[in-house]
Design a protein around this motif. Structure first.
Motif, PDB file in Angstrom:
ATOM      1  N   ASN A   1      -4.799  -3.661  12.390  1.00  0.00           N
ATOM      2  CA  ASN A   1      -3.394  -3.596  12.004  1.00  0.00           C
ATOM      3  C   ASN A   1      -2.650  -4.227  13.175  1.00  0.00           C
ATOM      4  O   ASN A   1      -2.579  -3.639  14.256  1.00  0.00           O
ATOM      5  CB  ASN A   1      -2.956  -2.151  11.785  1.00  0.00           C
ATOM      6  N   THR A   2      -2.142  -5.423  12.983  1.00  0.00           N
ATOM      7  CA  THR A   2      -1.584  -6.182  14.091  1.00  0.00           C
ATOM      8  C   THR A   2      -0.348  -6.961  13.667  1.00  0.00           C
ATOM      9  O   THR A   2      -0.059  -7.062  12.473  1.00  0.00           O
ATOM     10  CB  THR A   2      -2.650  -7.146  14.670  1.00  0.00           C
ATOM     11  N   VAL A   3       0.350  -7.499  14.629  1.00  0.00           N
ATOM     12  CA  VAL A   3       1.489  -8.379  14.391  1.00  0.00           C
ATOM     13  C   VAL A   3       1.050  -9.794  14.729  1.00  0.00           C
ATOM     14  O   VAL A   3       0.438 -10.032  15.777  1.00  0.00           O
ATOM     15  CB  VAL A   3       2.705  -7.974  15.259  1.00  0.00           C
TER      16      VAL A   3
ATOM     17  N   SER B   1       7.438 -13.798  12.981  1.00  0.00           N
ATOM     18  CA  SER B   1       6.373 -12.806  13.085  1.00  0.00           C
ATOM     19  C   SER B   1       6.214 -12.086  11.753  1.00  0.00           C
ATOM     20  O   SER B   1       7.147 -11.994  10.965  1.00  0.00           O
ATOM     21  CB  SER B   1       6.666 -11.806  14.207  1.00  0.00           C
TER      22      SER B   1
ATOM     23  N   ASN C   1       3.202  -9.002   9.817  1.00  0.00           N
ATOM     24  CA  ASN C   1       2.088  -8.115  10.118  1.00  0.00           C
ATOM     25  C   ASN C   1       0.859  -8.477   9.303  1.00  0.00           C
ATOM     26  O   ASN C   1       0.951  -9.092   8.243  1.00  0.00           O
ATOM     27  CB  ASN C   1       2.471  -6.647   9.908  1.00  0.00           C
TER      28      ASN C   1
END
Length: 166
Positions: free
Chosen positions: A103-105, A88, A90
Protein backbone atom coordinates in the motif's frame (compact mmCIF):
# COMPACT_ATOMS: atom_id res chain seq x y z
CA UNK A 1 13.08 38.17 -28.96
CA UNK A 2 10.05 39.67 -27.22
CA UNK A 3 9.98 40.39 -23.49
CA UNK A 4 7.14 37.91 -22.90
CA UNK A 5 9.19 35.05 -24.35
CA UNK A 6 10.92 32.83 -21.83
CA UNK A 7 12.20 29.29 -21.70
CA UNK A 8 12.08 27.23 -18.53
CA UNK A 9 13.27 23.73 -17.85
CA UNK A 10 10.38 21.52 -16.79
CA UNK A 11 12.15 20.14 -13.77
CA UNK A 12 9.19 20.44 -11.43
CA UNK A 13 10.43 23.07 -8.98
CA UNK A 14 8.79 21.25 -6.07
CA UNK A 15 10.95 18.15 -6.56
CA UNK A 16 13.41 17.69 -3.71
CA UNK A 17 16.47 15.62 -4.57
CA UNK A 18 17.64 13.58 -1.60
CA UNK A 19 20.59 11.20 -1.30
CA UNK A 20 19.82 7.47 -1.47
CA UNK A 21 20.19 7.09 2.29
CA UNK A 22 17.29 9.52 2.82
CA UNK A 23 14.92 7.29 0.85
CA UNK A 24 15.96 3.93 2.28
CA UNK A 25 17.00 0.83 0.36
CA UNK A 26 16.15 0.68 -3.36
CA UNK A 27 13.26 -1.65 -4.12
CA UNK A 28 12.90 -0.72 -7.76
CA UNK A 29 15.66 -0.38 -10.34
CA UNK A 30 15.84 1.23 -13.77
CA UNK A 31 18.60 2.00 -16.24
CA UNK A 32 18.27 5.69 -15.37
CA UNK A 33 18.27 5.77 -11.57
CA UNK A 34 17.10 4.00 -8.45
CA UNK A 35 13.53 4.45 -7.30
CA UNK A 36 13.13 4.31 -3.54
CA UNK A 37 10.33 3.20 -1.28
CA UNK A 38 10.07 4.62 2.21
CA UNK A 39 7.12 5.81 4.22
CA UNK A 40 4.77 4.55 1.49
CA UNK A 41 6.30 6.52 -1.41
CA UNK A 42 7.56 5.34 -4.82
CA UNK A 43 9.00 7.96 -7.19
CA UNK A 44 8.34 7.44 -10.91
CA UNK A 45 9.19 9.50 -13.99
CA UNK A 46 6.72 10.32 -16.77
CA UNK A 47 6.95 7.85 -19.68
CA UNK A 48 9.38 5.55 -17.87
CA UNK A 49 8.55 1.99 -16.82
CA UNK A 50 9.80 0.52 -13.55
CA UNK A 51 9.62 -3.05 -12.26
CA UNK A 52 8.46 -3.84 -8.74
CA UNK A 53 9.12 -7.35 -7.41
CA UNK A 54 6.36 -8.44 -5.01
CA UNK A 55 7.07 -10.59 -1.95
CA UNK A 56 4.17 -12.95 -2.77
CA UNK A 57 1.77 -13.55 -5.68
CA UNK A 58 -0.67 -10.72 -6.43
CA UNK A 59 -4.38 -11.24 -6.94
CA UNK A 60 -5.63 -7.66 -7.30
CA UNK A 61 -3.98 -4.37 -8.29
CA UNK A 62 -5.78 -1.11 -7.39
CA UNK A 63 -4.70 2.33 -8.62
CA UNK A 64 -6.24 5.54 -7.30
CA UNK A 65 -5.85 7.32 -10.65
CA UNK A 66 -4.87 5.70 -13.92
CA UNK A 67 -4.44 9.20 -15.34
CA UNK A 68 -1.34 9.66 -13.12
CA UNK A 69 0.24 6.19 -13.45
CA UNK A 70 -0.34 2.74 -14.89
CA UNK A 71 0.26 -0.62 -13.18
CA UNK A 72 0.32 -3.94 -15.01
CA UNK A 73 1.20 -7.40 -13.74
CA UNK A 74 3.89 -9.02 -15.88
CA UNK A 75 3.46 -12.19 -13.82
CA UNK A 76 1.95 -12.72 -10.38
CA UNK A 77 5.09 -11.37 -8.62
CA UNK A 78 6.23 -8.62 -11.03
CA UNK A 79 4.43 -5.29 -11.35
CA UNK A 80 5.25 -2.86 -14.16
CA UNK A 81 4.69 0.77 -13.09
CA UNK A 82 4.63 3.61 -15.64
CA UNK A 83 4.32 7.31 -14.90
CA UNK A 84 1.75 9.05 -17.12
CA UNK A 85 1.57 12.64 -15.86
CA UNK A 86 2.92 14.59 -12.89
CA UNK A 87 1.13 14.14 -9.61
CA UNK A 88 0.57 11.47 -7.04
CA UNK A 89 -1.82 8.59 -6.60
CA UNK A 90 -2.03 5.49 -4.45
CA UNK A 91 -1.30 1.86 -5.32
CA UNK A 92 -2.64 -1.11 -3.39
CA UNK A 93 -1.75 -4.72 -4.24
CA UNK A 94 -3.67 -7.59 -2.62
CA UNK A 95 -2.98 -11.32 -2.70
CA UNK A 96 -5.59 -13.91 -3.76
CA UNK A 97 -7.02 -13.96 -0.21
CA UNK A 98 -7.42 -10.16 -0.13
CA UNK A 99 -4.47 -9.57 2.21
CA UNK A 100 -2.46 -6.44 1.52
CA UNK A 101 0.95 -6.97 -0.12
CA UNK A 102 1.75 -3.31 -0.67
CA UNK A 103 0.00 0.00 0.00
CA UNK A 104 2.02 2.93 -1.28
CA UNK A 105 1.91 6.36 -2.88
CA UNK A 106 3.20 6.77 -6.42
CA UNK A 107 4.79 10.18 -6.96
CA UNK A 108 5.26 10.97 -10.68
CA UNK A 109 7.73 13.68 -11.71
CA UNK A 110 8.73 15.26 -15.04
CA UNK A 111 11.55 13.94 -17.20
CA UNK A 112 14.66 16.12 -16.77
CA UNK A 113 15.21 16.50 -20.54
CA UNK A 114 11.88 18.29 -21.06
CA UNK A 115 11.96 21.97 -21.95
CA UNK A 116 8.83 24.12 -21.73
CA UNK A 117 8.58 27.21 -23.94
CA UNK A 118 6.19 29.97 -22.81
CA UNK A 119 5.12 32.78 -25.13
CA UNK A 120 2.39 34.88 -23.60
CA UNK A 121 -0.47 32.53 -22.75
CA UNK A 122 0.82 29.75 -25.00
CA UNK A 123 2.96 26.86 -23.82
CA UNK A 124 4.81 24.19 -25.81
CA UNK A 125 6.88 21.27 -24.50
CA UNK A 126 9.90 19.66 -26.15
CA UNK A 127 12.26 16.84 -25.33
CA UNK A 128 15.83 18.02 -25.80
CA UNK A 129 18.67 15.51 -25.77
CA UNK A 130 20.66 15.80 -29.00
CA UNK A 131 17.98 17.95 -30.63
CA UNK A 132 14.61 19.26 -29.52
CA UNK A 133 11.42 17.49 -30.65
CA UNK A 134 7.83 18.29 -29.61
CA UNK A 135 6.15 16.03 -27.06
CA UNK A 136 2.59 15.74 -25.77
CA UNK A 137 2.24 17.42 -22.40
CA UNK A 138 -0.98 18.17 -20.53
CA UNK A 139 -1.38 21.96 -20.36
CA UNK A 140 0.28 22.76 -23.71
CA UNK A 141 -1.40 25.07 -26.22
CA UNK A 142 -4.35 23.17 -27.76
CA UNK A 143 -3.28 23.74 -31.39
CA UNK A 144 0.33 22.66 -30.66
CA UNK A 145 -0.91 19.60 -28.74
CA UNK A 146 -3.32 18.63 -31.53
CA UNK A 147 -0.70 19.06 -34.28
CA UNK A 148 1.88 17.05 -32.32
CA UNK A 149 -0.64 14.27 -31.59
CA UNK A 150 -1.65 14.13 -35.25
CA UNK A 151 1.96 13.91 -36.43
CA UNK A 152 2.72 11.19 -33.87
CA UNK A 153 -0.33 9.22 -35.05
CA UNK A 154 0.76 9.45 -38.70
CA UNK A 155 4.29 8.38 -37.80
CA UNK A 156 3.00 5.45 -35.75
CA UNK A 157 0.86 4.37 -38.73
CA UNK A 158 3.86 4.55 -41.06
CA UNK A 159 6.06 2.47 -38.74
CA UNK A 160 3.47 -0.20 -38.02
CA UNK A 161 2.50 1.31 -34.66
CA UNK A 162 2.85 -1.95 -32.73
CA UNK A 163 5.26 -3.15 -30.11
CA UNK A 164 8.37 -5.05 -31.11
CA UNK A 165 7.59 -8.58 -32.17
CA UNK A 166 4.01 -7.88 -33.28
Amino acid sequence: MSADFRISLALAASVIVLPASAWGEPVLRSAQEDVYLEDGLVRLTIDRAELLALERPAGTVILGSTAIANATLSDDRTLILTGRTTGSTNLIVLDADGAEIINTVLWVVERPELVTVHQGEQRQTFTCVRRCDPVLSVGDDAEFFSTTASQMGVRQGLTGGGAAGQ
